[in-house]
Scaffold this motif. Structure first.
Motif, PDB file in Angstrom:
ATOM      1  N   ILE A 126      26.956  44.163  51.607  1.00 41.66           N
ATOM      2  CA  ILE A 126      28.076  44.738  52.344  1.00 41.66           C
ATOM      3  C   ILE A 126      28.915  45.580  51.391  1.00 41.66           C
ATOM      4  O   ILE A 126      29.231  45.136  50.288  1.00 41.66           O
ATOM      5  N   PRO A 127      29.268  46.809  51.766  1.00 44.34           N
ATOM      6  CA  PRO A 127      30.133  47.619  50.905  1.00 44.34           C
ATOM      7  C   PRO A 127      31.413  46.871  50.551  1.00 44.34           C
ATOM      8  O   PRO A 127      31.956  46.114  51.371  1.00 44.34           O
ATOM      9  N   ALA A 128      31.905  47.051  49.326  1.00 43.13           N
ATOM     10  CA  ALA A 128      33.047  46.281  48.829  1.00 43.13           C
ATOM     11  C   ALA A 128      34.263  46.393  49.735  1.00 43.13           C
ATOM     12  O   ALA A 128      35.025  45.441  49.880  1.00 43.13           O
ATOM     13  N   ARG A 129      34.446  47.547  50.365  1.00 39.07           N
ATOM     14  CA  ARG A 129      35.625  47.737  51.207  1.00 39.07           C
ATOM     15  C   ARG A 129      35.607  46.822  52.422  1.00 39.07           C
ATOM     16  O   ARG A 129      36.665  46.480  52.973  1.00 39.07           O
ATOM     17  N   TRP A 130      34.413  46.439  52.884  1.00 35.45           N
ATOM     18  CA  TRP A 130      34.299  45.624  54.092  1.00 35.45           C
ATOM     19  C   TRP A 130      33.971  44.162  53.796  1.00 35.45           C
ATOM     20  O   TRP A 130      34.021  43.321  54.693  1.00 35.45           O
ATOM     21  N   ARG A 131      33.672  43.856  52.556  1.00 32.23           N
ATOM     22  CA  ARG A 131      33.274  42.506  52.165  1.00 32.23           C
ATOM     23  C   ARG A 131      34.450  41.538  52.322  1.00 32.23           C
ATOM     24  O   ARG A 131      35.587  41.897  52.025  1.00 32.23           O
ATOM     25  N   PRO A 132      34.217  40.290  52.755  1.00 32.70           N
ATOM     26  CA  PRO A 132      35.304  39.294  52.792  1.00 32.70           C
ATOM     27  C   PRO A 132      35.944  39.156  51.416  1.00 32.70           C
ATOM     28  O   PRO A 132      35.278  39.266  50.389  1.00 32.70           O
ATOM     29  N   ILE A 133      37.226  38.877  51.413  1.00 27.21           N
ATOM     30  CA  ILE A 133      37.973  38.807  50.158  1.00 27.21           C
ATOM     31  C   ILE A 133      38.797  37.529  50.111  1.00 27.21           C
ATOM     32  O   ILE A 133      39.389  37.117  51.117  1.00 27.21           O
ATOM     33  N   GLN A 134      38.810  36.897  48.969  1.00 27.18           N
ATOM     34  CA  GLN A 134      39.565  35.663  48.794  1.00 27.18           C
ATOM     35  C   GLN A 134      41.065  35.950  48.813  1.00 27.18           C
ATOM     36  O   GLN A 134      41.537  36.941  48.261  1.00 27.18           O
ATOM     37  N   ALA A 135      41.819  35.038  49.431  1.00 24.52           N
ATOM     38  CA  ALA A 135      43.267  35.228  49.527  1.00 24.52           C
ATOM     39  C   ALA A 135      43.926  35.288  48.160  1.00 24.52           C
ATOM     40  O   ALA A 135      44.856  36.079  47.940  1.00 24.52           O
ATOM     41  N   ASP A 136      43.448  34.480  47.203  1.00 22.36           N
ATOM     42  CA  ASP A 136      44.077  34.507  45.889  1.00 22.36           C
ATOM     43  C   ASP A 136      43.779  35.805  45.150  1.00 22.36           C
ATOM     44  O   ASP A 136      44.559  36.236  44.296  1.00 22.36           O
ATOM     45  N   THR A 137      42.678  36.472  45.496  1.00 21.40           N
ATOM     46  CA  THR A 137      42.382  37.785  44.918  1.00 21.40           C
ATOM     47  C   THR A 137      43.380  38.815  45.414  1.00 21.40           C
ATOM     48  O   THR A 137      43.890  39.640  44.636  1.00 21.40           O
ATOM     49  N   VAL A 138      43.675  38.776  46.706  1.00 25.21           N
ATOM     50  CA  VAL A 138      44.674  39.685  47.275  1.00 25.21           C
ATOM     51  C   VAL A 138      46.030  39.442  46.625  1.00 25.21           C
ATOM     52  O   VAL A 138      46.730  40.383  46.228  1.00 25.21           O
ATOM     53  N   ALA A 139      46.417  38.175  46.507  1.00 26.27           N
ATOM     54  CA  ALA A 139      47.707  37.829  45.921  1.00 26.27           C
ATOM     55  C   ALA A 139      47.811  38.324  44.485  1.00 26.27           C
ATOM     56  O   ALA A 139      48.833  38.900  44.076  1.00 26.27           O
ATOM     57  N   ARG A 140      46.760  38.107  43.707  1.00 19.04           N
ATOM     58  CA  ARG A 140      46.773  38.525  42.310  1.00 19.04           C
ATOM     59  C   ARG A 140      46.876  40.046  42.186  1.00 19.04           C
ATOM     60  O   ARG A 140      47.626  40.571  41.356  1.00 19.04           O
ATOM     61  N   ALA A 141      46.148  40.754  43.021  1.00 17.87           N
ATOM     62  CA  ALA A 141      46.184  42.217  42.984  1.00 17.87           C
ATOM     63  C   ALA A 141      47.564  42.748  43.349  1.00 17.87           C
ATOM     64  O   ALA A 141      48.062  43.693  42.736  1.00 17.87           O
ATOM     65  N   LEU A 142      48.183  42.150  44.362  1.00 12.20           N
ATOM     66  CA  LEU A 142      49.527  42.576  44.768  1.00 12.20           C
ATOM     67  C   LEU A 142      50.521  42.434  43.622  1.00 12.20           C
ATOM     68  O   LEU A 142      51.289  43.350  43.326  1.00 12.20           O
ATOM     69  N   SER A 143      50.499  41.276  42.991  1.00 10.06           N
ATOM     70  CA  SER A 143      51.446  41.000  41.918  1.00 10.06           C
ATOM     71  C   SER A 143      51.240  41.932  40.734  1.00 10.06           C
ATOM     72  O   SER A 143      52.204  42.439  40.148  1.00 10.06           O
ATOM     73  N   LEU A 144      49.984  42.169  40.376  1.00  6.61           N
ATOM     74  CA  LEU A 144      49.701  43.061  39.253  1.00  6.61           C
ATOM     75  C   LEU A 144      50.093  44.500  39.570  1.00  6.61           C
ATOM     76  O   LEU A 144      50.730  45.182  38.767  1.00  6.61           O
ATOM     77  N   ALA A 145      49.715  44.975  40.756  1.00  6.36           N
ATOM     78  CA  ALA A 145      49.971  46.362  41.119  1.00  6.36           C
ATOM     79  C   ALA A 145      51.450  46.677  41.199  1.00  6.36           C
ATOM     80  O   ALA A 145      51.882  47.784  40.866  1.00  6.36           O
TER      81      ALA A 145
END
Length: 237
Positions: free
Chosen positions: A195-214
């Motif tokens: 599955i292309p990365a844009r559509w692949r399921p994503i872990q909630a902690d990955t989203v949280a970590r990316a938000l905080s870093l960005a």
């Protein structure tokens, strides 16, 4: 002779940055809360209900608020330096399109306005893949309108996350099941890297970590992170 200047405050005596998080009981919000509390921050969780499941921490302050009130209710919440908004529901859980919009548009925008008026200069928000104010899909249209409205508040830095299907243990957190999400994960997980990365399921902690870093990286005043960018930025180190 002029008196000596007072010494600068040491790191241990400086006031900690004050962070608001709205939606701390959700999948991404809970992951984000743990990450924020691992840093020297004073965290204020804005909640629609009592949430004893969040536990106790010396730097965590829980505030039950009314997202429909102009001042949110409690007068003792200190003004934030930055805010994270992870509020969200589904049309099925909300019961109607109007009730869904009250949470995913009205509540999100209102708490951001209050934070901005209080001096917050940075804001991070969880939106959704496919958000578009011109979409014919109601869910995507509301998310897009929310993003558009937040950009109009002119934060110094606004980071918008558009995750794909969220993966995480909702039931372990005492959250209601989302049948569509559960079946989507069951169908997509065996396909994995196909599955292309844009559509692949994503872990909630990955989203949280990316938000905080960005939020603390250099970038444009308003930055949208699609799910593939979240996967990369939020990958565990």
């Amino acid at each position: 002779m002029n008196p000596p200047l007072p010494p600068s405050a040491s790191p241990s005596t400086r006031p900690l940055p004050k962070i608001w998080i709205a939606g701390a009981t959700g999948l991404v919000g809970r992951a984000l809360l743990g990450q924020l509390l691992s840093r020297p921050l004073e965290v204020h969780a804005l909640l629609r209900r009592e949430a004893p499941e969040l536990g106790r921490h010396p730097r965590l302050h829980l505030h039950r608020v009314n997202f429909g009130r102009p001042d949110l209710g409690p007068a003792h919440i200190p003004a934030p330096d930055e805010i994270y908004i992870t509020l969200g529901t589904t049309i099925a859980a909300a019961g109607s399109q109007e009730a869904f919009r009250e949470v995913d548009f009205e509540a999100v925008l209102h708490v951001a306005r209050v934070a901005r008026a209080g001096g917050a200069r940075r804001c991070a928000v969880v939106s959704a893949l496919g958000a578009d104010p011109a979409s014919r899909v109601f869910y995507n249209r509301v998310k897009g309108e929310m993003e558009q409205a937040l950009k109009g508040l002119h934060f110094k830095r606004l980071v918008i996350a558009r995750p794909s299907l969220l993966a995480g243990e909702r039931e372990a957190l005492g959250q209601a099941r989302r049948p569509g999400e559960r079946w989507g994960l069951r169908l997509m997980q065996p396909l994995g890297a196909l599955i292309p990365a844009r559509w692949r399921p994503i872990q909630a902690d990955t989203v949280a970590r990316a938000l905080s870093l960005a939020l603390h990286q250099d970038g444009p005043a308003a930055q949208v992170l699609e799910s593939d960018a979240l996967q990369t930025l939020g990958a565990p180190t």
